[in-house]
Scaffold this motif. Structure first.
Motif, PDB file in Angstrom:
ATOM      1  N   PRO A 179       0.826  -1.214   0.000  1.00  0.00           N
ATOM      2  CA  PRO A 179       0.000   0.000   0.000  1.00  0.00           C
ATOM      3  C   PRO A 179       0.864   1.270   0.000  1.00  0.00           C
ATOM      4  CG  PRO A 179      -0.834  -1.598   1.584  1.00  0.00           C
ATOM      5  CD  PRO A 179       0.474  -2.131   1.108  1.00  0.00           C
ATOM      6  N   TRP A 180       0.273   2.350  -0.484  1.00  0.00           N
ATOM      7  CA  TRP A 180       1.004   3.621  -0.615  1.00  0.00           C
ATOM      8  C   TRP A 180       1.642   4.060   0.703  1.00  0.00           C
ATOM      9  CZ3 TRP A 180       3.141   6.833  -3.930  1.00  0.00           C
ATOM     10  CH2 TRP A 180       3.380   8.155  -3.558  1.00  0.00           C
ATOM     11  N   GLU A 181       0.882   4.017   1.775  1.00  0.00           N
ATOM     12  CA  GLU A 181       1.421   4.463   3.056  1.00  0.00           C
ATOM     13  C   GLU A 181       2.611   3.612   3.481  1.00  0.00           C
ATOM     14  OE1 GLU A 181       0.116   4.765   7.767  1.00  0.00           O
ATOM     15  OE2 GLU A 181      -1.450   4.718   6.215  1.00  0.00           O
ATOM     16  N   VAL A 182       2.514   2.317   3.314  1.00  0.00           N
ATOM     17  CA  VAL A 182       3.626   1.428   3.688  1.00  0.00           C
ATOM     18  C   VAL A 182       4.839   1.707   2.805  1.00  0.00           C
ATOM     19  CG1 VAL A 182       4.366  -0.980   3.876  1.00  0.00           C
ATOM     20  CG2 VAL A 182       2.021  -0.332   4.499  1.00  0.00           C
ATOM     21  N   THR A 183       4.594   1.928   1.516  1.00  0.00           N
ATOM     22  CA  THR A 183       5.692   2.233   0.596  1.00  0.00           C
ATOM     23  C   THR A 183       6.387   3.525   0.989  1.00  0.00           C
ATOM     24  OG1 THR A 183       4.587   1.078  -1.235  1.00  0.00           O
ATOM     25  CG2 THR A 183       6.268   2.697  -1.818  1.00  0.00           C
ATOM     26  N   CYS A 184       5.598   4.558   1.351  1.00  0.00           N
ATOM     27  CA  CYS A 184       6.196   5.832   1.751  1.00  0.00           C
ATOM     28  C   CYS A 184       7.031   5.681   3.019  1.00  0.00           C
ATOM     29  CB  CYS A 184       5.112   6.884   1.945  1.00  0.00           C
ATOM     30  SG  CYS A 184       4.342   7.439   0.401  1.00  0.00           S
ATOM     31  N   ARG A 185       6.583   4.859   3.928  1.00  0.00           N
ATOM     32  CA  ARG A 185       7.377   4.633   5.144  1.00  0.00           C
ATOM     33  C   ARG A 185       8.661   3.881   4.809  1.00  0.00           C
ATOM     34  NH1 ARG A 185       4.662   6.600   9.211  1.00  0.00           N
ATOM     35  NH2 ARG A 185       2.370   6.552   9.255  1.00  0.00           N
ATOM     36  N   GLY A 186       8.583   3.016   3.791  1.00  0.00           N
ATOM     37  CA  GLY A 186       9.797   2.347   3.336  1.00  0.00           C
ATOM     38  C   GLY A 186      10.790   3.318   2.724  1.00  0.00           C
ATOM     39  N   VAL A 187      10.272   4.342   2.030  1.00  0.00           N
ATOM     40  CA  VAL A 187      11.144   5.385   1.484  1.00  0.00           C
ATOM     41  C   VAL A 187      11.833   6.137   2.616  1.00  0.00           C
ATOM     42  CG1 VAL A 187      11.189   7.571   0.215  1.00  0.00           C
ATOM     43  CG2 VAL A 187       9.853   5.644  -0.664  1.00  0.00           C
ATOM     44  N   VAL A 188      11.084   6.479   3.653  1.00  0.00           N
ATOM     45  CA  VAL A 188      11.657   7.206   4.798  1.00  0.00           C
ATOM     46  C   VAL A 188      12.739   6.371   5.474  1.00  0.00           C
ATOM     47  CG1 VAL A 188      11.151   8.115   7.100  1.00  0.00           C
ATOM     48  CG2 VAL A 188       9.600   8.593   5.200  1.00  0.00           C
ATOM     49  N   ASP A 189      12.469   5.067   5.649  1.00  0.00           N
ATOM     50  CA  ASP A 189      13.459   4.195   6.281  1.00  0.00           C
ATOM     51  C   ASP A 189      14.679   3.983   5.384  1.00  0.00           C
ATOM     52  OD1 ASP A 189      11.825   3.901   8.478  1.00  0.00           O
ATOM     53  OD2 ASP A 189      10.943   2.010   7.784  1.00  0.00           O
ATOM     54  N   GLY A 190      14.460   4.050   4.058  1.00  0.00           N
ATOM     55  CA  GLY A 190      15.534   3.718   3.136  1.00  0.00           C
ATOM     56  C   GLY A 190      16.382   4.880   2.683  1.00  0.00           C
ATOM     57  N   ILE A 191      15.835   6.094   2.683  1.00  0.00           N
ATOM     58  CA  ILE A 191      16.557   7.257   2.157  1.00  0.00           C
ATOM     59  C   ILE A 191      16.779   8.280   3.264  1.00  0.00           C
ATOM     60  CG2 ILE A 191      16.527   9.157   0.496  1.00  0.00           C
ATOM     61  CD1 ILE A 191      16.823   6.417  -0.806  1.00  0.00           C
ATOM     62  N   ALA A 192      18.023   8.643   3.472  1.00  0.00           N
ATOM     63  CA  ALA A 192      18.355   9.619   4.503  1.00  0.00           C
ATOM     64  C   ALA A 192      18.506  11.030   3.947  1.00  0.00           C
ATOM     65  CB  ALA A 192      19.648   9.212   5.207  1.00  0.00           C
ATOM     66  N   LEU A 193      18.996  11.133   2.721  1.00  0.00           N
ATOM     67  CA  LEU A 193      19.370  12.436   2.171  1.00  0.00           C
ATOM     68  C   LEU A 193      19.036  12.457   0.683  1.00  0.00           C
ATOM     69  CD1 LEU A 193      20.964  15.119   2.935  1.00  0.00           C
ATOM     70  CD2 LEU A 193      22.989  13.956   2.018  1.00  0.00           C
ATOM     71  N   VAL A 194      18.468  13.583   0.221  1.00  0.00           N
ATOM     72  CA  VAL A 194      18.189  13.784  -1.202  1.00  0.00           C
ATOM     73  C   VAL A 194      18.962  15.006  -1.671  1.00  0.00           C
ATOM     74  CG1 VAL A 194      16.430  14.122  -2.973  1.00  0.00           C
ATOM     75  CG2 VAL A 194      15.856  12.858  -0.886  1.00  0.00           C
ATOM     76  N   LEU A 195      19.718  14.844  -2.752  1.00  0.00           N
ATOM     77  CA  LEU A 195      20.447  15.950  -3.371  1.00  0.00           C
ATOM     78  C   LEU A 195      19.843  16.182  -4.751  1.00  0.00           C
ATOM     79  CD1 LEU A 195      24.153  14.959  -2.559  1.00  0.00           C
ATOM     80  CD2 LEU A 195      22.466  16.109  -1.098  1.00  0.00           C
ATOM     81  N   HIS A 196      19.354  17.389  -4.995  1.00  0.00           N
ATOM     82  CA  HIS A 196      18.696  17.692  -6.264  1.00  0.00           C
ATOM     83  C   HIS A 196      19.597  18.544  -7.143  1.00  0.00           C
ATOM     84  CE1 HIS A 196      15.419  18.232  -9.087  1.00  0.00           C
ATOM     85  NE2 HIS A 196      15.719  19.528  -9.121  1.00  0.00           N
ATOM     86  N   MET A 197      19.892  18.023  -8.346  1.00  0.00           N
ATOM     87  CA  MET A 197      20.744  18.722  -9.303  1.00  0.00           C
ATOM     88  C   MET A 197      19.905  19.544 -10.271  1.00  0.00           C
ATOM     89  SD  MET A 197      23.971  17.970  -8.790  1.00  0.00           S
ATOM     90  CE  MET A 197      24.719  18.411 -10.373  1.00  0.00           C
ATOM     91  N   THR A 198      20.450  20.651 -10.713  1.00  0.00           N
ATOM     92  CA  THR A 198      19.782  21.455 -11.732  1.00  0.00           C
ATOM     93  C   THR A 198      20.819  21.982 -12.707  1.00  0.00           C
ATOM     94  OG1 THR A 198      18.119  23.190 -12.060  1.00  0.00           O
ATOM     95  CG2 THR A 198      19.958  23.718 -10.600  1.00  0.00           C
ATOM     96  N   ARG A 199      20.342  22.353 -13.878  1.00  0.00           N
ATOM     97  CA  ARG A 199      21.207  22.959 -14.896  1.00  0.00           C
ATOM     98  C   ARG A 199      20.610  24.309 -15.255  1.00  0.00           C
ATOM     99  NH1 ARG A 199      21.603  20.159 -20.703  1.00  0.00           N
ATOM    100  NH2 ARG A 199      19.367  20.544 -20.529  1.00  0.00           N
TER     101      ARG A 199
END
Length: 329
Positions: A267-287
């Motif tokens: 389910p979406w909520e479970v997947t989102c919690r998996g994202v939180v547990d799995g990803i600590a930092l997001v770096l966004h690149m731009t040009r």
């Protein structure tokens, strides 16, 4: 087997010899006969090539495709990697009115994280946050648009991982420059005319059998995100991947949406919690303005199911919640 290097294309692309030899040209885009553009120094500019007619373009497409056992007449959309690492995309009729060829040159050197800091592409504070996350065996997601520098940053971040650790790297085409001995490179591909198809998802699952300390996925596009998140949450910290997104927070939604494409998705909520547990930092690149740089960096703090929001903290700022767009769910 790989197609010939970019230098071997000179006889097949009349009028573009100088462009092909110019190391400042990072991308060559041929939209059809005589319609040529290049990216040089981060800026797009047209190239006059009156001798580049339809017949020459078709011969070039055949020259690229034949070593791969392919034929643009039977497979009008194809991707290839040249022997020098350059990537080529070909569209031929009926997929395109005329043969179109786009070549992305493989970078002449690998940039370290310190190089990117010195160039102003990676802020010092973000560099420290990424180094701390990876050395603490926490995972980093790199986001951005096409040509924003995601692969360059990903390669630089790999250099922050301990030298003694084992890496399994998974890509559509082998672009990353990983200069360390204990690294297994896996490449997706195959299909009609090329033997059995091997998907990124197949390779993510297979990678776990090769005892990785860290998993690197060049780009997540679909259901492989579910398998990757499971791996990130079961003992493979300090891993890295990239995803196409417009900003850092939408990258989290994009990753969750990709995971939802998997058969038997949670389910979406479970997947989102998996994202939180799995990803600590997001770096966004731009040009922008000929420059590629980290525009945004956020730490992932949590997920608010009631409000359907990511709770994040910008590097150097306090945590705040960002509502997930409805279309992402």
């Amino acid at each position: 087997m790989r197609a010939s290097g970019i230098g071997h294309l000179r006889p097949f692309l009349p009028g573009l010899e100088g462009v092909l030899d110019d190391p400042e040209v990072s991308e060559l885009m041929v939209n059809g006969p005589g319609n040529v553009w290049v990216e040089r120094g981060g800026a797009m500019e047209p190239v006059d090539a009156p001798a580049l007619d339809a017949a020459a373009l078709y011969r070039a497409a055949i020259h690229i495709a034949r070593p791969l056992g392919l034929d643009p007449a039977s497979r009008p959309v194809l991707d290839a990697r040249l022997r020098d690492g350059s990537r080529v995309a070909i569209a031929a009729p009926p997929a395109s009115p005329e043969v179109a060829i786009t070549i992305r040159r493989f970078g002449g050197r690998a940039f370290t994280a310190a190089d990117l800091v010195g160039m102003g592409s990676l802020p010092e504070e973000v560099y420290r946050a990424a180094r701390h996350a990876l050395r603490s065996r926490r995972n980093v997601l790199v986001s951005g648009g096409t040509g924003s520098g995601k692969t360059t940053l990903l390669g630089a971040l790999i250099g922050l991982l301990p030298e003694e650790d084992r890496i399994v790297a998974i890509e559509d085409t082998l672009e990353l420059r990983i200069e360390r001995p204990n690294c297994l490179r896996l490449e997706a591909g195959g299909g009609p005319g090329e033997g059995p198809a091997v998907s990124i998802r197949d390779l993510v699952r297979h990678a776990l059998r090769h005892r990785p300390d860290h998993i690197v996925v060049g780009e997540v596009r679909g259901g492989e995100a579910a398998d990757l998140l499971q791996a990130l949450n079961t003992g493979h910290g300090g891993s890295l991947t990239t995803v196409h997104a417009n900003n850092a927070r939408s990258a989290l939604s994009r990753l969750a949406s990709c995971a939802m494409q998997a058969e038997g998705a949670l389910p979406w909520e479970v997947t989102c919690r998996g994202v939180v547990d799995g990803i600590a930092l997001v770096l966004h690149m731009t040009r922008r303005g000929g420059r590629r740089y980290v525009e945004e960096a956020i730490r992932v703090q949590g997920y608010d199911a009631a409000g359907n929001r990511w709770i994040t903290e910008a590097v150097g700022e306090k945590a705040r919640a960002a509502r997930i767009p409805e279309e992402a769910t």
